[in-house]
Each structure stands twice: as structure tokens, then as C-alpha cells.
Write a protein that holds these residues in place. Structure first.
Motif, PDB file in Angstrom:
ATOM      1  N   THR A  11      -9.860  -1.277   3.213  1.00 13.11           N
ATOM      2  CA  THR A  11      -9.093  -1.289   1.970  1.00 13.11           C
ATOM      3  C   THR A  11      -7.607  -1.164   2.267  1.00 13.11           C
ATOM      4  N   ILE A  12      -6.809  -2.065   1.709  1.00 16.25           N
ATOM      5  CA  ILE A  12      -5.360  -2.030   1.851  1.00 16.25           C
ATOM      6  C   ILE A  12      -4.802  -1.229   0.679  1.00 16.25           C
ATOM      7  N   CYS A  13      -4.009  -0.202   0.983  1.00 15.35           N
ATOM      8  CA  CYS A  13      -3.583   0.757  -0.034  1.00 15.35           C
ATOM      9  C   CYS A  13      -2.085   0.690  -0.260  1.00 15.35           C
ATOM     10  N   GLY A  14      -1.669   0.662  -1.522  1.00 14.31           N
ATOM     11  CA  GLY A  14      -0.293   0.895  -1.888  1.00 14.31           C
ATOM     12  C   GLY A  14       0.726  -0.087  -1.349  1.00 14.31           C
ATOM     13  N   GLY A  15       0.317  -1.287  -1.024  1.00 10.54           N
ATOM     14  CA  GLY A  15       1.265  -2.268  -0.518  1.00 10.54           C
ATOM     15  C   GLY A  15       1.762  -1.949   0.872  1.00 10.54           C
ATOM     16  N   PHE A  48      -8.285  -5.588  -1.397  1.00 13.46           N
ATOM     17  CA  PHE A  48      -7.197  -4.952  -2.135  1.00 13.46           C
ATOM     18  C   PHE A  48      -7.410  -5.157  -3.631  1.00 13.46           C
ATOM     19  N   SER A  49      -6.849  -4.226  -4.426  1.00 14.99           N
ATOM     20  CA  SER A  49      -7.021  -4.262  -5.871  1.00 14.99           C
ATOM     21  C   SER A  49      -5.710  -3.889  -6.547  1.00 14.99           C
ATOM     22  N   PRO A  50      -5.138  -4.764  -7.376  1.00 15.97           N
ATOM     23  CA  PRO A  50      -3.884  -4.447  -8.062  1.00 15.97           C
ATOM     24  C   PRO A  50      -4.079  -3.350  -9.105  1.00 15.97           C
ATOM     25  N   SER A  51      -3.199  -2.344  -9.072  1.00 21.69           N
ATOM     26  CA  SER A  51      -3.209  -1.307 -10.092  1.00 21.69           C
ATOM     27  C   SER A  51      -2.221  -1.624 -11.204  1.00 21.69           C
ATOM     28  N   ASP A  67       1.564  -8.595  12.447  1.00 24.09           N
ATOM     29  CA  ASP A  67       2.073  -7.657  11.454  1.00 24.09           C
ATOM     30  C   ASP A  67       1.904  -8.289  10.080  1.00 24.09           C
ATOM     31  N   LEU A  68       1.438  -7.520   9.086  1.00 24.22           N
ATOM     32  CA  LEU A  68       1.352  -8.003   7.718  1.00 24.22           C
ATOM     33  C   LEU A  68       2.254  -7.155   6.839  1.00 24.22           C
ATOM     34  N   SER A  69       3.101  -7.812   6.062  1.00 20.73           N
ATOM     35  CA  SER A  69       3.956  -7.139   5.093  1.00 20.73           C
ATOM     36  C   SER A  69       3.750  -7.772   3.725  1.00 20.73           C
ATOM     37  N   TRP A  70       3.964  -6.986   2.658  1.00 19.97           N
ATOM     38  CA  TRP A  70       3.708  -7.429   1.292  1.00 19.97           C
ATOM     39  C   TRP A  70       5.014  -7.729   0.580  1.00 19.97           C
ATOM     40  N   GLN A  71       4.979  -8.735  -0.264  1.00 19.10           N
ATOM     41  CA  GLN A  71       6.084  -9.032  -1.171  1.00 19.10           C
ATOM     42  C   GLN A  71       5.519  -8.947  -2.590  1.00 19.10           C
ATOM     43  N   SER A  97       1.471  -3.613  -7.991  1.00 21.96           N
ATOM     44  CA  SER A  97       1.196  -2.576  -7.006  1.00 21.96           C
ATOM     45  C   SER A  97      -0.286  -2.618  -6.673  1.00 21.96           C
ATOM     46  N   LEU A  98      -0.657  -1.998  -5.562  1.00 22.17           N
ATOM     47  CA  LEU A  98      -2.044  -2.020  -5.098  1.00 22.17           C
ATOM     48  C   LEU A  98      -2.653  -0.630  -5.214  1.00 22.17           C
ATOM     49  N   ASP A  99      -3.889  -0.563  -5.707  1.00 26.84           N
ATOM     50  CA  ASP A  99      -4.619   0.677  -5.893  1.00 26.84           C
ATOM     51  C   ASP A  99      -5.002   1.259  -4.532  1.00 26.84           C
ATOM     52  N   CYS A 100      -5.148   2.594  -4.468  1.00 30.77           N
ATOM     53  CA  CYS A 100      -5.521   3.262  -3.230  1.00 30.77           C
ATOM     54  C   CYS A 100      -6.979   3.698  -3.200  1.00 30.77           C
ATOM     55  N   THR A 101      -7.776   3.300  -4.196  1.00 28.79           N
ATOM     56  CA  THR A 101      -9.203   3.628  -4.174  1.00 28.79           C
ATOM     57  C   THR A 101      -9.872   2.915  -3.016  1.00 28.79           C
ATOM     58  N   VAL A 102     -10.623   3.655  -2.174  1.00 20.56           N
ATOM     59  CA  VAL A 102     -11.326   3.045  -1.051  1.00 20.56           C
ATOM     60  C   VAL A 102     -12.474   2.207  -1.594  1.00 20.56           C
ATOM     61  N   LEU A 103     -12.496   0.935  -1.218  1.00 22.24           N
ATOM     62  CA  LEU A 103     -13.491  -0.006  -1.724  1.00 22.24           C
ATOM     63  C   LEU A 103     -14.571  -0.247  -0.689  1.00 22.24           C
TER      64      LEU A 103
END
Length: 523
Positions: A365-369, A405-408, A501-505, A511-517
Motif C-alpha cells: 500500500t502506497i501511503c500519503g503520496g 493506492f486509494s485517494p482520500s 525512484d517513484l515520486s507523485w505529482q 491525496s492518498l489514504d494511509c489505510t493498509v489495503l
């Protein structure tokens, strides 16, 4: 006249939009969405399900077939949904063979996807229903590709053939005496069971004879799948089918399976894998063809150690793995060019290991961008991509890693995948979906298969949703759907084990949710 239910599911990339149920008759002819005289449409994602009366099976007999090769594909599944085992995948102009369901009173599902341009005439299929005919006895027979004993196989062909024992309790062994396909393009896959949904024992091409292969599935069956591209057919294969009672497994609380592979089929030479149990002397194993499997009986509490000798040539062709027999999961995968020396140590507990991140079910799970760095040296233990969900990733899975990942909050989601050294990274994103579904249930929402090395991703001014090998490495950002889930696969086409390396724009408040999926879990 017997009737059967026909269900037409009209689907879009995000999921099923509507369901229309109607009655049809055995003995009718069915067509693509263009009908008898027109072409199918662009950007289609449709399924049709045909179900047989009690005690009978549906048979599809194609009388016409024409789709855009490599882009507009029809898959046929042995069940009531497109998640059922695949019986065949077809595109181009070659007429598919007659295909029947395998379960009396069951269904066959067609799944068709097309790209954004170049629509062809599609297909015409005669639907018939008849009692299930058992497959002819395979034991003691010699089998060939579609070209027979002396001819070449056909281009643009995808077929699956199952071989089962005549006597319940026996198991099938398939032994190749001749093998010649176009290397890396025309692929034979052997499945350990009665259909293409069974675990694969390996995929093979070129001129080295693979195997032999012996079923360990309760059915005793093996399934041979074959897929060829649009040019350069070869003589194919000759194999013998034998049947016998299974060899009793070695004694122990569980059985480990050591699998050795050589991608070219010429063996490892002086390279080998050593196995030690509880501090005992190492026993060494090598392979002379494509593959070899060794069964090792072990007991709970013992310590197993693997070591690798890399003295042989062409190390990039070699890999090996250790798994628990009976579908208990893979414990170790060396990747190609295995490292010399001790590679794996474990105190045995006979419990299935957690899914690896190289498999969809083991995604992170990718958290918080957050930005992150990762690499992979293998392709995992499960084949998650096929012609129904791979989209632009025509080479399948190559040293890739899965993420969720999940958008919050809504907005625009872009990202950049930057290799540490010159590497051809590709990717796909599926969604939005209510929960993590593995393998991904349909074509990707975004997909890049661009050939050049360098940074790739979603954004950079791009407006296309998918690109082939001639693309510019960029596709359009994703418009976030709040609370929904997306699956991402980042794939190292170069298979060099190098990191990225992965970076978010994130734009517009996304924003991305931090719930573990996890698989089957929703936000």
C-alpha cells in the motif's frame, strides 16, 4: 428445441455498467456488436455468456473472424464470467478452432476488448449444445502441434489442450522428443491440472526440448497452452503421453519442491544448487535441459540451506526456486543470474509463506503520496497478467512489483518513475474499484509500454491513456475517484534488477489514504 440463457454484459473500463438478460436458442448464430454486416466499435469491453441445458455443453464454431491483430482481442472462458479459466485468446484473421465448455450444464463466456481505432468485421459463431463427450484417451499417444507430424503450426494461434489419465488415480507424464518454436514469440506453457487456470509448470520457446512434466494435480491431468504471433511459424513439437500411478512422495511433515530452470534449454553445465538439511552434507542438483523438479521430504523444526555454484556459462539463463508441494506457496526465487554462495536458510514450519510483492496479492500500500525506491530481481510466483488484463504490457510480467493506492480526496494523480541507471521501466494502473481484486479484473486504466529507457509515468503534458513500444513514455494523469482503489504494476522490461525512484505529482487537492489495503479489502 432446447433453450439456454444468454447474458450480455455491457462493460466499461471502470466496471460493469449494465446487464441485459435475454433468451437465445441452441443452433443460432451470434455476432460481434457490428452484427452480420458491420464492424465492431472502438474502445469496447463486452462479455457474452452462453449457458447449456442440463447435461449438455456449449460448443462455439467460428465461421468468420477478423479483428485488429495485437490490439482487439477475444478471449473465451470456461464458466459464467471472464474470471473463469481461459480456453483461448484470439485476434487477427486466423479462424479459431471449435471450442467447447468442459462442465455439463455449464457456461462459456466471451470477452472482447478493442482499442480506440481501426475496427474490423469481427466474428460469426454458430452456437450448438450437445451432451459432454469425454476427451479421447491420451495415455500411450503421441501429440503434435497444429501442423501435425510434418508441418508447421499456424500463425496468430492461441490454444489449450488438456490430457487426462484413462484410469482414475493415475497421473499424466508429457515427454517432448522434438521442440522448435520461434524463440520469445511463440510460447508453449504447461499447466499442472485440467485447464489454463491450473498452476503453470513453465513457459518455453526456442529449440531445446522442455520437461518431462508429470502432473501432481488431483485430476492427474496436464494442460498444454500455445500462443503464436503473426509471422515465422516453426515445426512445433512432438511429445509422448504416458500414464501411471503417481510416485509416492518422500517421507516428511511436508514436501519441498526445488525447481531448476534454463531459459535457453541447454542446461547449466557445471552450475548447481546444493541442499543441506539440519547441518548434513550438501546434495547437489543441476539441469540438462529447460527444467527439472526435485521433491525433498522435510520435517518441522529442521533447518534447510540452499547454496548456488555459478561456475557454468550463461548465468543470465539460469534461475531456481523452492516451494511447498500441493500449492503451499513459494519460499524462495533466485531470479536470473543467481548469486553464488548461500542463498536461502529457513527453519521449517510447513506453513504457506505470505504472498510476494512481485505478485498482485502481495502488493504494498502506497501511503500519503510518499516517494519511494524499489527494485525486483524476479517476476513472482503467480501469473497475474494475461491477454484479458495486460493491456499494453505485451511481454507480460518482467521483474515487476505490485502496489495499491486509494485517494482520500479528489483531484489529479500523476507520478514519475525514474530509473537509477538506464533501464526500460513500463507500468499499468487498474481501477477505480471498490476493493483490491487480484489478478486485475480487466484492461488497465493507464498503461505505458514505451521502449526507450529513462523516466516514465503519468503526466508531463500527456493526454493518451495507453501507449505501445513507440510511445513517449508518458500517459495522462488519473482523475482521482475518492474512496476507490487503484492497483499499479511497475515492470522492469530490461530485467536487469536495477532500482527506480517513484515520486507523485498530486494536483487539485488530491491525496492518498494511509489505510493498509489487502486483497478483497475495501477502504
Amino acid at each position: 428445441m432446447n433453450n439456454y440463457a444468454r447474458t450480455l454484459l455491457l462493460c466499461c473500463l471502470a466496471g460493469c455498467a449494465a446487464q441485459v438478460s435475454m433468451m437465445a436458442q441452441c443452433g443460432t448464430t451470434v455476432y460481434d456488436t457490428g452484427g452480420a454486416g458491420g464492424n465492431y466499435g472502438a474502445n469496447e469491453n463486452y462479455t457474452w455468456t452462453y449457458c447449456a441445458p442440463a447435461g449438455q455443453v456449449v460448443t462455439l464454431t467460428f465461421t468468420a473472424f477478423n479483428t485488429e491483430a495485437g490490439y482487439d482481442q477475444l478471449s473465451i472462458h470456461d464458466g459464467a464470467t471472464n474470471a473463469a479459466p481461459m480456453l483461448g485468446l484470439f485476434d487477427g484473421t486466423g479462424l479459431p478452432p471449435a471450442i467447447s465448455g468442459t462442465v455439463a450444464g455449464g457456461c462459456v463466456t466471451l470477452w472482447f476488448t478493442s482499442d480506440l481505432s481501426i475496427n474490423y468485421a469481427g466474428w460469426a459463431i454458430n452456437i450448438s449444445c450437445a451432451p459432454l463427450v469425454p476427451p479421447p484417451p491420451a495415455c500411450g499417444s503421441t501429440i503434435y502441434d497444429s501442423g501435425g507430424a510434418a508441418g508447421n503450426y499456424a500463425n496468430n494461434s492461441t490454444t489449450y489442450t488438456t490430457y487426462c489419465p484413462s484410469t482414475p488415480g493415475d497421473v499424466v507424464t508429457m515427454t517432448f522428443s522434438q521442440f522448435s518454436t520461434e524463440a520469445n514469440f511463440d510460447i508453449v506453457t504447461i499447466f499442472n491440472g485440467p485447464n489454463a487456470g491450473s498452476p503453470p509448470l513453465g513457459s518455453f520457446s526456442g529449440t531445446g526440448s522442455p520437461g518431462p512434466f508429470t502432473s501432481t494435480d488431483p485430476s492427474g491431468c496436464l494442460t498444454l497452452g500455445f500462443s503464436s504471433d503473426g509471422s515465422i511459424p516453426y515445426p512445433g513439437w512432438t511429445a509422448s503421453i504416458s500414464c501411471a500411478p503417481p510416485v509416492p512422495p518422500p517421507a516428511g511433515d511436508c514436501v519441498y519442491v526445488l525447481s531448476l530452470f534454463d531459459s535457453f534449454g541447454d542446461g547449466w553445465g557445471s552450475s548447481n544448487v546444493g541442499v543441506s538439511i539440519n547441518g548434513g552434507a550438501f546434495t547437489y542438483y543441476s539441469v540438462t535441459g529447460y527444467s527439472r523438479q526435485v521433491l525433498i521430504g522435510v520435517n518441522i523444526g529442521q533447518v534447510i540451506v540452499l547454496t548456488y555454484n555459478n561456475s557454468g556459462p550463461f548465468q543470465y539463463e539460469n534461475r531456481y526456486s523452492l516451494s511447498i508441494s500441493g500449492g503451499g506457496g513459494q519460499l524462495f526465487q533466485s531470479g536470473t543470474s543467481p548469486a553464488a554462495g548461500i542463498s536461502f536458510t529457513q527453519t521449517i514450519n510447513c506453513q504457506p509463506p505470505p504472498a510476494a510483492p512481485q505478485d498482485c496479492a502481495g502488493g504494498a500500500t502506497i501511503c500519503g503520496g510518499q516517494s519511494f525506491n524499489n527494485n525486483s530481481a524476479n517476476t513472482g510466483n503467480v501469473v497475474d497478467l494475461d491477454g484479458t488484463n495486460a493491456g499494453c504490457l505485451l511481454a507480460g510480467e518482467r521483474q515487476g512489483t505490485w502496489y495499491y493506492f486509494s485517494p482520500s480526496a479528489g483531484g489529479s494523480i500523476g507520478f514519475t518513475i525514474a530509473p537509477i541507471v538506464a533501464t526500460d521501466y513500463d507500468f499499468a494502473v487498474w481501477g477505480p474499484m471498490a476493493s483490491v481484486s487480484c489478478p486485475p479484473p480487466g484492461p488497465p486504466l493507464r498503461c505505458s509500454y514505451a521502449a526507450p529507457t529513462g523516466s516514465t509515468g503519468a503526466g508531463n503534458g500527456s493526454v493518451d491513456n495507453s501507449e505501445d513500444a513507440f510511445g513517449d513514455r508518458w500517459v495522462a494523469p488519473i482523475t482521482a475517484t475518492t474512496g476507490q482503489i487503484y492497483i499499479m504494476y511497475i515492470d522492469n522490461f530490461s530485467t536487469n534488477g536495477q532500482a527506480f525512484d517513484l515520486s507523485w505529482q498530486l494536483g487539485g487537492g488530491a491525496s492518498l489514504d494511509c489505510t493498509v489495503l489487502s486483497v478483497g479489502r475495501s477502504t
